[in-house]
Design a protein around this motif. Structure first.
Motif, mmCIF file in Angstrom:
data_model
loop_
_atom_site.group_PDB
_atom_site.id
_atom_site.type_symbol
_atom_site.label_atom_id
_atom_site.label_comp_id
_atom_site.label_asym_id
_atom_site.label_seq_id
_atom_site.Cartn_x
_atom_site.Cartn_y
_atom_site.Cartn_z
ATOM 1 N N SER A 1 0.835 -1.192 0.000
ATOM 2 C CA SER A 1 0.000 0.000 0.000
ATOM 3 C C SER A 1 0.870 1.243 0.000
ATOM 4 O O SER A 1 1.978 1.250 0.536
ATOM 5 N N GLY A 2 0.371 2.267 -0.639
ATOM 6 C CA GLY A 2 1.117 3.517 -0.790
ATOM 7 C C GLY A 2 0.543 4.237 -1.983
ATOM 8 O O GLY A 2 0.389 3.644 -3.051
ATOM 9 N N HIS B 1 1.661 4.035 -6.100
ATOM 10 C CA HIS B 1 2.831 3.199 -6.377
ATOM 11 C C HIS B 1 2.684 2.520 -7.749
ATOM 12 O O HIS B 1 1.581 2.386 -8.283
ATOM 13 N N THR B 2 3.800 2.099 -8.286
ATOM 14 C CA THR B 2 3.780 1.371 -9.552
ATOM 15 C C THR B 2 4.441 0.010 -9.368
ATOM 16 O O THR B 2 5.234 -0.184 -8.445
ATOM 17 N N ILE B 3 4.107 -0.887 -10.252
ATOM 18 C CA ILE B 3 4.558 -2.278 -10.148
ATOM 19 C C ILE B 3 5.187 -2.706 -11.455
ATOM 20 O O ILE B 3 4.649 -2.408 -12.518
ATOM 21 N N THR B 4 6.330 -3.373 -11.370
ATOM 22 C CA THR B 4 6.990 -3.868 -12.573
ATOM 23 C C THR B 4 7.254 -5.360 -12.403
ATOM 24 O O THR B 4 7.935 -5.758 -11.456
ATOM 25 N N LYS C 1 9.224 -8.440 -13.324
ATOM 26 C CA LYS C 1 10.522 -8.717 -13.936
ATOM 27 C C LYS C 1 10.524 -10.163 -14.411
ATOM 28 O O LYS C 1 10.690 -11.100 -13.632
ATOM 29 N N THR D 1 14.941 -0.398 -11.095
ATOM 30 C CA THR D 1 14.011 -1.487 -10.748
ATOM 31 C C THR D 1 14.528 -2.828 -11.284
ATOM 32 O O THR D 1 14.359 -3.858 -10.632
ATOM 33 N N VAL E 1 8.836 -5.763 -8.835
ATOM 34 C CA VAL E 1 9.418 -4.596 -8.179
ATOM 35 C C VAL E 1 8.360 -3.516 -8.024
ATOM 36 O O VAL E 1 7.638 -3.205 -8.976
ATOM 37 N N VAL E 2 8.253 -2.989 -6.821
ATOM 38 C CA VAL E 2 7.286 -1.939 -6.518
ATOM 39 C C VAL E 2 8.054 -0.658 -6.264
ATOM 40 O O VAL E 2 9.052 -0.675 -5.543
ATOM 41 N N SER E 3 7.612 0.447 -6.850
ATOM 42 C CA SER E 3 8.221 1.720 -6.480
ATOM 43 C C SER E 3 7.149 2.731 -6.131
ATOM 44 O O SER E 3 6.045 2.704 -6.677
ATOM 45 N N GLY E 4 7.475 3.600 -5.210
ATOM 46 C CA GLY E 4 6.521 4.586 -4.710
ATOM 47 C C GLY E 4 7.001 5.013 -3.334
ATOM 48 O O GLY E 4 7.291 4.171 -2.490
ATOM 49 N N HIS F 1 6.057 3.428 0.502
ATOM 50 C CA HIS F 1 5.053 2.358 0.491
ATOM 51 C C HIS F 1 5.355 1.339 1.596
ATOM 52 O O HIS F 1 6.473 1.244 2.088
ATOM 53 N N THR F 2 4.337 0.595 1.954
ATOM 54 C CA THR F 2 4.513 -0.458 2.952
ATOM 55 C C THR F 2 4.085 -1.793 2.352
ATOM 56 O O THR F 2 3.316 -1.837 1.390
#
Lengths: 155, 155
Positions: free
Chosen positions: A120-121, A124-127, A129, B86, B118-121, B124-125
């Motif tokens: 959660s956040g 946020h974005t998700i990639t 791989k 990422t 991979v999550v970016s932001g 985030h938790t």
């Protein structure tokens, strides 16, 4: 990755939300994900491992949609993303992967599922791989949007 | 989950970062994660599935630490979290899980790994939704902090 692998995830999410939370999402056209990035506020992620392939699934929700689903399931709307909401997102992710697993198993593609992780956040974005194609399926609803992303190696 | 399952992940992360990026992290005492929440800016996540158990691993980095690792590996510091970063976080996650898999395999615990996500932001938790214990291992460094979280069902 062909359409045979996409539809089980798409139909499984529609089915889970319709059954559990009387929520109808409208799927848009799936696309091969390249630079396109899906942003959301709370995401469920799960890994999948099988003899023929391995991969990952994510389901990302806008906060408003996640809270509406909670309200319809429990009769009460939380103030924000709390542990009950992340539990629900984890459970939905598990059920969607489980539904897709059954549908794909009938076609001879078997995989086992890892345990879900919830992120959660805001925004946020998700990639994913993965060596294989990544498919993005956007869903819209009056209560907010959701996105499925799924990718498998070697398919 | 006993210490036998924690140390392989801890030592594997120290080893990967020391070898690949000449970066020494200082591990703090692992704890059973209850309400404690680790926040970070970029995280690698991977699912694990074996005959005895299933589970999930996450490694969360502060932006400053992720950028420093990139700089030491490639000689150039990116301006922020981009696709190269990422990719690197996904690769590190894969290597840490792979290292732990080897160490745990020697003890008779086998699992296969899904593909990393991979999550970016910012801030985030991550919550591992698992019936078993969740272990949080904090790491500190002058360049920023990292956290490993690992959980297995039924251990």
């Amino acid at each position: 990755m062909n359409v045979e692998f996409i539809n089980p995830f798409l139909s499984s999410l529609l089915n889970v939300l319709s059954t559990m939370a009387q929520t109808e999402l409208k799927p848009s056209k799936p696309s091969v994900k390249k630079d396109e990035v899906a942003r959301g506020d709370v995401s469920g992620l799960i890994g999948m491992v099988g003899p023929q392939t391995k991969g990952s699934l994510s389901i990302t929700f806008d906060t408003t949609l996640a809270l509406t689903i909670m309200e319809r399931m429990l009769g009460e709307r939380p103030d924000g993303i709390n542990e009950e909401v992340t539990d629900m997102v984890g459970e939905i992710t598990n059920m969607v992967a489980g539904g897709a697993k059954n549908l794909l198993g009938e076609k001879g593609y078997d995989f086992d599922m890892a345990t879900p992780i919830v992120v959660s956040g805001k925004g946020h974005t998700i990639t994913h791989k993965c060596e294989g194609t990544k498919i993005l399926i956007p869903f819209t609803s009056p209560d907010g949007n959701a996105n499925i992303e799924v990718s498998f190696d070697k398919l």
